[in-house]
Design a protein around this motif. Sequence first.
Motif, PDB file in Angstrom:
ATOM      1  N   GLN A  49      44.466  36.743  51.247  1.00 26.32           N
ATOM      2  CA  GLN A  49      45.782  36.755  50.609  1.00 26.32           C
ATOM      3  C   GLN A  49      46.827  36.133  51.533  1.00 26.32           C
ATOM      4  OE1 GLN A  49      47.397  40.667  49.923  1.00 26.32           O
ATOM      5  NE2 GLN A  49      48.690  39.965  48.260  1.00 26.32           N
ATOM      6  N   CYS A  75      47.554  34.770  45.858  1.00 28.06           N
ATOM      7  CA  CYS A  75      48.400  35.934  45.573  1.00 28.06           C
ATOM      8  C   CYS A  75      47.666  37.241  45.851  1.00 28.06           C
ATOM      9  CB  CYS A  75      48.874  35.889  44.125  1.00 28.06           C
ATOM     10  SG  CYS A  75      49.835  34.403  43.745  1.00 28.06           S
ATOM     11  N   LEU A 105      54.970  35.961  39.794  1.00 26.95           N
ATOM     12  CA  LEU A 105      54.017  37.069  39.707  1.00 26.95           C
ATOM     13  C   LEU A 105      53.805  37.488  38.256  1.00 26.95           C
ATOM     14  CD1 LEU A 105      55.235  39.173  42.767  1.00 26.95           C
ATOM     15  CD2 LEU A 105      53.153  37.789  42.615  1.00 26.95           C
TER      16      LEU A 105
END
Length: 205
Positions: free
Chosen positions: A174, A152, A107
Amino acid sequence: MRAWILVGGRLNMTPTLSLLPSPDLVVAADGGARHAAVLGTHVDLWVGDFDSSEGLLLDAPREVHPAAKDETDAELAVRVARARGARTLVFVGAFGGRFDHAAALMLGSLRLAQEGLSISLTSGDEWAWPLLPSSPLSLELRPGTTLSVLACTDLRGLTLQGVRWPLSRADVPQGSGWTVSNETTQPMVSASLEGGAALVTAVLH
């Protein structure tokens, strides 16, 4: 400037990894320093709280931080690399360690890409690259390579070419499995987005 950030996941020495361009800077994050011997590289700086490198001997300058801190050791290593001018970061040992650290690294790679850095993540046999509207990808991959696009966020306008199941301006929810386990059919794969953020992953040997 290209920097390798050695982090604490697993590392398999593969032909693809051996072809990785040499770095200008190598920063080891705590236990990631053990990869230096496998890679046959020196380490310019070893940073972290050193809670996962007991018994590891490495001839490199250390930057020691307390265990109670607001950044992971990988983030500390990134901060050092950026301060020294690195704009291309390759995270080596990115997968297969603690899930929370690996997820934070993946991330975080999206945030770094949003800030204009070129980012790759690898454990030798697995690779990943951030995909953003501002940074389309062109990847040279062997035909038959397993390739996935991990959404993501909700993705808008995903275009994927050079694969068995190409896409043109597709909207992908997502976390959807729709774009998992594709297969390359051409030596060059291209991916672009109109909106959202994704990670493109590949299994390479």
